[in-house]
Design a protein around this motif. Sequence first.
Motif, short mmCIF file in Angstrom:
data_model
loop_
_atom_site.label_atom_id
_atom_site.label_comp_id
_atom_site.label_asym_id
_atom_site.label_seq_id
_atom_site.Cartn_x
_atom_site.Cartn_y
_atom_site.Cartn_z
N ALA A 167 51.99 50.69 63.48
CA ALA A 167 50.78 50.39 62.72
C ALA A 167 49.78 49.70 63.62
O ALA A 167 50.15 48.89 64.49
CB ALA A 167 51.11 49.50 61.53
N MET A 168 48.50 50.03 63.44
CA MET A 168 47.41 49.42 64.18
C MET A 168 46.28 49.12 63.22
O MET A 168 45.97 49.95 62.34
CB MET A 168 46.93 50.36 65.29
N GLY A 169 45.66 47.95 63.35
CA GLY A 169 44.55 47.61 62.46
C GLY A 169 43.51 46.77 63.17
O GLY A 169 43.81 46.05 64.13
N PHE A 170 42.29 46.86 62.67
CA PHE A 170 41.15 46.19 63.30
C PHE A 170 40.48 45.24 62.31
O PHE A 170 40.21 45.60 61.16
CB PHE A 170 40.12 47.23 63.75
N SER A 171 40.20 44.02 62.77
CA SER A 171 39.45 43.06 61.98
C SER A 171 40.13 42.84 60.63
O SER A 171 41.31 42.46 60.59
CB SER A 171 38.00 43.54 61.84
N ALA A 172 39.47 43.09 59.49
CA ALA A 172 40.16 42.97 58.21
C ALA A 172 41.27 43.99 58.08
O ALA A 172 42.29 43.74 57.43
CB ALA A 172 39.17 43.12 57.05
N GLY A 173 41.11 45.15 58.71
CA GLY A 173 42.21 46.11 58.76
C GLY A 173 43.36 45.59 59.59
O GLY A 173 44.52 45.99 59.40
N GLY A 174 43.07 44.68 60.53
CA GLY A 174 44.12 43.98 61.24
C GLY A 174 44.91 43.07 60.33
O GLY A 174 46.12 42.88 60.51
N HIS A 175 44.23 42.51 59.33
CA HIS A 175 44.94 41.71 58.32
C HIS A 175 45.86 42.59 57.49
O HIS A 175 47.00 42.21 57.18
CB HIS A 175 43.96 40.97 57.42
N VAL A 176 45.40 43.81 57.14
CA VAL A 176 46.27 44.75 56.44
C VAL A 176 47.51 45.03 57.29
O VAL A 176 48.65 45.03 56.80
CB VAL A 176 45.53 46.07 56.13
N CYS A 177 47.29 45.26 58.59
CA CYS A 177 48.39 45.53 59.52
C CYS A 177 49.36 44.34 59.57
O CYS A 177 50.58 44.51 59.49
CB CYS A 177 47.80 45.83 60.90
N LEU A 178 48.83 43.13 59.69
CA LEU A 178 49.67 41.94 59.76
C LEU A 178 50.40 41.69 58.45
O LEU A 178 51.56 41.26 58.44
CB LEU A 178 48.83 40.72 60.13
N ASP A 179 49.73 41.95 57.34
CA ASP A 179 50.39 41.82 56.04
C ASP A 179 51.56 42.80 55.95
O ASP A 179 52.63 42.47 55.44
CB ASP A 179 49.37 42.12 54.93
N LEU A 180 51.35 44.00 56.47
CA LEU A 180 52.40 45.02 56.44
C LEU A 180 53.61 44.60 57.28
O LEU A 180 54.76 44.76 56.85
CB LEU A 180 51.84 46.35 56.94
N VAL A 181 53.37 44.05 58.46
CA VAL A 181 54.51 43.71 59.32
C VAL A 181 55.25 42.46 58.84
O VAL A 181 56.44 42.31 59.13
CB VAL A 181 54.08 43.55 60.80
N THR A 182 54.56 41.58 58.12
CA THR A 182 55.23 40.35 57.67
C THR A 182 55.71 40.42 56.23
O THR A 182 56.59 39.66 55.83
CB THR A 182 54.28 39.14 57.81
#
Length: 322
Positions: A167-182
């Motif tokens: 998974a890769m995400g940018f800015s607020a999409g990076g938050h989606v990515c981090l939410d997914l991994v945690t």
Amino acid sequence: MFSRRETLVAGITTGLLSSAARAAEPGSWPAFPAEEIDLWPGTPPGAPTVLPVEQVIETGNAQHHGRMVKGIVRPRMKVFRPSKPNGSALLVTPGGGYSVIVIDVEGYQVGPWLSERGWTVFVLYYRLPGEGWANRADVPLADAQRAMRLIRSRATQYGFDPAKVGAMGFSAGGHVCLDLVTRHDAQLYDPVDAADRLSPRPAIAAPIYAVQSMSLPLVHIGSRDMLLGPNPSPELQRAHSPAHNVTAATPPCFMAHAEDDTTVSVENTVEMRAALKAAGVKVETHLFAAGQHGLGLPGPAGEPARHWKEMFVAWAQAQGLG
């Protein structure tokens, strides 16, 4: 002509449009890919009585698109197929402050670049939390979970290993990515089909100049307000700050951020790195002196930050993907 609300959204999101948009060459922007995968059969769960209406807001021009999408009622993935698959796939979540999705810079540029290097790329149109959906704070994560499961269910069709999906995400999409991994194991929706028996946990993750903390002083306030609503409690803020949700089950992460980012503080990434290290999770972190929000400054000022994608590919290969 934009309505007053569209103009306001565009203004709010201006700071979240990456500097890569300003550096891109005219004519380098692909059209909307034809191949797509719907996430949900029919209306997604938790729909409001009055559904939002999808709109594309163009902030660029015919040669240099800067498209933002809002009102997403049909969450879906756009697919970028490689001519020579390398056996790995990637879910990409563009940013936009949770008020829009910045689909060109953080989706339709990244997808072709990675697919040229063998990755099968799925760019996610996720629902926006401030558009009336029930359980607003978990709506983007629910879409990301469902997307990961659907990707794995199609591994044979697309020619990649279901164990090699990142998974890769940018800015607020990076938050989606981090939410997914945690929080990949959070139960956020009732199973729909056989795909929901598969794991949504990414094998690796790449949150890039990511929103992370929902609390002051690090928070990007616009993203927090759209995700959590006005005046969220300290407990709610903490629950949706991924650094507080890291466990030993969190997958390896590659993170990149510029220290001169005045939109999303680099300390979001620093705090996340500390949490990953404390949990014993492998993490590769690149903090660039210059790059602003987007890691795409033109000319000498853009060196070496603009090469973060090559750094990611090399790191992913070291993890056994790509």
